[in-house]
Design a protein around this motif. Sequence first.
Motif, PDB file in Angstrom:
ATOM      1  N   UNK A 111       0.787  -1.215   0.000  1.00  9.81           N
ATOM      2  CA  UNK A 111       0.000   0.000   0.000  1.00  9.81           C
ATOM      3  C   UNK A 111       0.823   1.270   0.000  1.00  9.81           C
ATOM      4  N   UNK A 112       2.158   1.161  -0.218  1.00  8.50           N
ATOM      5  CA  UNK A 112       3.069   2.315  -0.204  1.00  8.50           C
ATOM      6  C   UNK A 112       3.021   3.047   1.137  1.00  8.50           C
ATOM      7  N   UNK A 113       2.858   2.313   2.228  1.00  5.10           N
ATOM      8  CA  UNK A 113       2.848   2.931   3.553  1.00  5.10           C
ATOM      9  C   UNK A 113       4.252   3.016   4.154  1.00  5.10           C
ATOM     10  N   UNK A 114       5.171   2.174   3.740  1.00  4.53           N
ATOM     11  CA  UNK A 114       6.566   2.207   4.195  1.00  4.53           C
ATOM     12  C   UNK A 114       6.652   2.346   5.723  1.00  4.53           C
ATOM     13  N   UNK A 115       6.314   1.268   6.437  1.00  8.09           N
ATOM     14  CA  UNK A 115       6.201   1.355   7.893  1.00  8.09           C
ATOM     15  C   UNK A 115       7.526   1.178   8.624  1.00  8.09           C
ATOM     16  N   UNK A 116       8.578   1.795   8.129  1.00  9.24           N
ATOM     17  CA  UNK A 116       9.900   1.612   8.738  1.00  9.24           C
ATOM     18  C   UNK A 116      10.600   2.946   8.904  1.00  9.24           C
ATOM     19  N   UNK A 117      11.489   2.989   9.878  1.00 11.78           N
ATOM     20  CA  UNK A 117      12.351   4.144  10.097  1.00 11.78           C
ATOM     21  C   UNK A 117      13.789   3.648  10.209  1.00 11.78           C
ATOM     22  N   UNK A 118      14.736   4.552   9.924  1.00 10.15           N
ATOM     23  CA  UNK A 118      16.161   4.236  10.003  1.00 10.15           C
ATOM     24  C   UNK A 118      16.825   5.233  10.937  1.00 10.15           C
ATOM     25  N   UNK A 119      17.630   4.716  11.852  1.00  4.96           N
ATOM     26  CA  UNK A 119      18.403   5.539  12.775  1.00  4.96           C
ATOM     27  C   UNK A 119      19.883   5.204  12.593  1.00  4.96           C
ATOM     28  N   UNK A 120      20.724   6.152  12.976  1.00  3.28           N
ATOM     29  CA  UNK A 120      22.170   5.991  12.827  1.00  3.28           C
ATOM     30  C   UNK A 120      22.859   6.251  14.155  1.00  3.28           C
ATOM     31  N   UNK A 121      23.631   5.275  14.614  1.00  2.00           N
ATOM     32  CA  UNK A 121      24.516   5.471  15.758  1.00  2.00           C
ATOM     33  C   UNK A 121      25.919   5.661  15.186  1.00  2.00           C
ATOM     34  N   UNK A 122      26.397   6.877  15.180  1.00  3.65           N
ATOM     35  CA  UNK A 122      27.620   7.250  14.459  1.00  3.65           C
ATOM     36  C   UNK A 122      28.770   7.451  15.446  1.00  3.65           C
ATOM     37  N   UNK A 123      29.880   6.760  15.180  1.00  4.53           N
ATOM     38  CA  UNK A 123      31.032   6.843  16.082  1.00  4.53           C
ATOM     39  C   UNK A 123      31.788   8.148  15.939  1.00  4.53           C
ATOM     40  N   UNK A 124      31.523   8.883  14.880  1.00  2.00           N
ATOM     41  CA  UNK A 124      32.217  10.141  14.636  1.00  2.00           C
ATOM     42  C   UNK A 124      33.153  10.029  13.447  1.00  2.00           C
ATOM     43  N   UNK A 125      33.267  11.105  12.704  1.00  2.00           N
ATOM     44  CA  UNK A 125      34.173  11.185  11.557  1.00  2.00           C
ATOM     45  C   UNK A 125      34.464  12.659  11.317  1.00  2.00           C
ATOM     46  N   UNK A 175       1.616  -0.178  13.084  1.00  2.00           N
ATOM     47  CA  UNK A 175       0.192   0.189  12.941  1.00  2.00           C
ATOM     48  C   UNK A 175      -0.002   1.242  11.856  1.00  2.00           C
ATOM     49  N   UNK A 176       1.004   1.505  11.048  1.00  2.00           N
ATOM     50  CA  UNK A 176       0.923   2.571  10.059  1.00  2.00           C
ATOM     51  C   UNK A 176      -0.080   2.258   8.948  1.00  2.00           C
ATOM     52  N   UNK A 177      -0.289   0.964   8.655  1.00  2.00           N
ATOM     53  CA  UNK A 177      -1.202   0.612   7.559  1.00  2.00           C
ATOM     54  C   UNK A 177      -2.487  -0.056   8.056  1.00  2.00           C
ATOM     55  N   UNK A 178      -2.767   0.042   9.356  1.00  2.00           N
ATOM     56  CA  UNK A 178      -3.939  -0.637   9.912  1.00  2.00           C
ATOM     57  C   UNK A 178      -5.234  -0.212   9.235  1.00  2.00           C
ATOM     58  N   UNK A 179      -5.367   1.084   8.943  1.00  2.00           N
ATOM     59  CA  UNK A 179      -6.641   1.563   8.397  1.00  2.00           C
ATOM     60  C   UNK A 179      -6.926   0.972   7.024  1.00  2.00           C
ATOM     61  N   UNK A 180      -5.892   0.555   6.303  1.00  2.00           N
ATOM     62  CA  UNK A 180      -6.093   0.008   4.968  1.00  2.00           C
ATOM     63  C   UNK A 180      -6.196  -1.506   4.968  1.00  2.00           C
ATOM     64  N   UNK A 181      -5.359  -2.176   5.767  1.00  2.00           N
ATOM     65  CA  UNK A 181      -5.258  -3.628   5.683  1.00  2.00           C
ATOM     66  C   UNK A 181      -5.808  -4.383   6.886  1.00  2.00           C
ATOM     67  N   UNK A 192       7.506  -6.163   4.898  1.00  2.00           N
ATOM     68  CA  UNK A 192       8.083  -4.903   4.449  1.00  2.00           C
ATOM     69  C   UNK A 192       9.391  -4.601   5.169  1.00  2.00           C
ATOM     70  N   UNK A 193       9.485  -4.945   6.447  1.00  2.00           N
ATOM     71  CA  UNK A 193      10.707  -4.712   7.201  1.00  2.00           C
ATOM     72  C   UNK A 193      11.856  -5.544   6.640  1.00  2.00           C
ATOM     73  N   UNK A 194      11.566  -6.786   6.267  1.00  2.00           N
ATOM     74  CA  UNK A 194      12.596  -7.614   5.650  1.00  2.00           C
ATOM     75  C   UNK A 194      13.041  -7.064   4.312  1.00  2.00           C
ATOM     76  N   UNK A 195      12.107  -6.475   3.561  1.00  2.00           N
ATOM     77  CA  UNK A 195      12.442  -5.845   2.280  1.00  2.00           C
ATOM     78  C   UNK A 195      13.451  -4.719   2.504  1.00  2.00           C
ATOM     79  N   UNK A 196      13.208  -3.865   3.497  1.00  2.00           N
ATOM     80  CA  UNK A 196      14.138  -2.778   3.778  1.00  2.00           C
ATOM     81  C   UNK A 196      15.490  -3.321   4.225  1.00  2.00           C
ATOM     82  N   UNK A 197      15.498  -4.344   5.071  1.00  2.00           N
ATOM     83  CA  UNK A 197      16.761  -4.940   5.523  1.00  2.00           C
ATOM     84  C   UNK A 197      17.571  -5.421   4.333  1.00  2.00           C
TER      85      UNK A 197
END
Length: 537
Positions: A111-125, A175-181, A192-197
């Motif tokens: 449904x193009x809801x893309x229920x994932x977020x990405x975070x970065x733990x950065x050691x510094x550069x 729960x981002x796509x609950x209203x549709x599915x 979808x999470x596995x797709x992003x991984x």
Amino acid sequence: MGASRAGVAGRYLAAVQADTGQPTAYLPPRGKRYPGVARRPLRWPGPGSVPLGDGCLDRLSAMLLGYAPRRAETITLAGLSALTGAPLDTPTPSRLLPGWHTLRRSVPSGGAFHPNEIYLAWAGSPDLAAGVYHYDPPHHCLELLRPGSPAARLDRLLGVAAAPRHALLLTHRPWKNTSKYGAFGYRLGIVDSGVLLAQMLTSPVDATPRLDLDPVLAGELLGLDAELEATYAVIEFPADADVPWTPPASGGPPPATGLDHDRLGHDAAHPSAVALHRATYDRDAAAQPPSADRLPAGCLPADPVPADGSPAQRLPADRLPMGPVAGRALDLPPARPLDLVAVAARRASAANLGPGLTAGQVADILACAAGRAGSPALAALARQPLYPEIWCLARTVDGIPADAYRYRPYHHRLVPTGPPGAADDTAAYPHRVDRRMVTRGATLYLVHAGSRPVDQLSPASFHRLHLLAGVALHLAGLAAAATGAASRALGGLTADAVAARLGLPDGASPLTQLLVGTPAPRPGVLAAHLTEGNPHG
């Protein structure tokens, strides 16, 4: 603890099967933002921009671009009217090609809801200070949530590391796509999470995926409420240089916006989906690793061998013989190396499929989906105990007789499994799918073939199984694009009808599917070239 969780997955699947109602309206999905924090734009190699280099931040940017939307400037309604002669007030042009900027992603999502977020733990550069960041995909930038070195918190979450490291943390908004599915949306979101991984791991960066995480420690690092957003994977990769260590900032990340939709979806979610989520992500769930059960080898059809006892002969050509050999195992053409990185940022789901698929293309797609192509990290995921089996239903493949097959990756061959005289059951496919797409080329099915059926798995095993199904699904889609084929993933299917058509053994269950064929325009839709632009703004 195990007894109290018995049947959680079964109750959820029963709710999915019983949930046949269609929603009256869809809640629009909302992106997550952290207003008021420092924002760091990342390099975008679009028209007129400087190409990405080899620096650590540019390599990170290349990884994240695989999830960033591409802003496409579509033709205006006035321009469409001039081209087609249709009046401006007709509803058709606005339905087919809306006259505004649209965001398109190369990572498919239900449904193009893309229920994932990405975070970065950065050691510094030298070009980015140490800290914990949130990735804002539409604007391709990083939002600073917690300045200072995240090393100590990463050591608690992942174990002590001997060298500096960065980490991408992938989260799931269930729960981002609950209203549709409805209830089915939770299962679809895990895929979808596995797709992003899989998309993140196509990067040439030396990355290591980590799936066994303490949900509480992950939530503390990112400041998340696991009821609305839970961390399901971490991707470690080495830091280029050891930069001066800075103490972490006190306090937690600032409050976020964009989660009101998720809260409404949670309140409307089926209780069995909420129970399954809680059983997967609470503190006690971390002590119950996913099951390593597999279906005993004797329950699956064995590879037939020639009557003289000699090994089956591999055919070097791109076509396989027809006729009497259809009842025997088919050795596939050798799998060719595929450049998944080149297609990871530009693949798209097909709107229509055509015939003309070859045995060589199918061989490449199957091998890649089974983890025999791509990065070492993707190959490691394919060795996970719950990685799904792959079945193939060939329909119009040049060189493969029309039949159902089980793919045996270690032998790179197809074993016929379809019942004699079996025909496709139209009830197996969603009514919204054009039958011309279904019957063009082949359909790949990802199948759970464990000693315990899907509805008897523990919550952790259920989650891991569908996560890995998403990995295999995306690998197959990337491989299809790399071979010049087109594909479309479909999460909705009637499991019993598909299992009967494939000749699956008792206890095996299809999870999801990928239609594969040759690229073909959709009849009646105006083809227009879209201009890629910078997504800032």
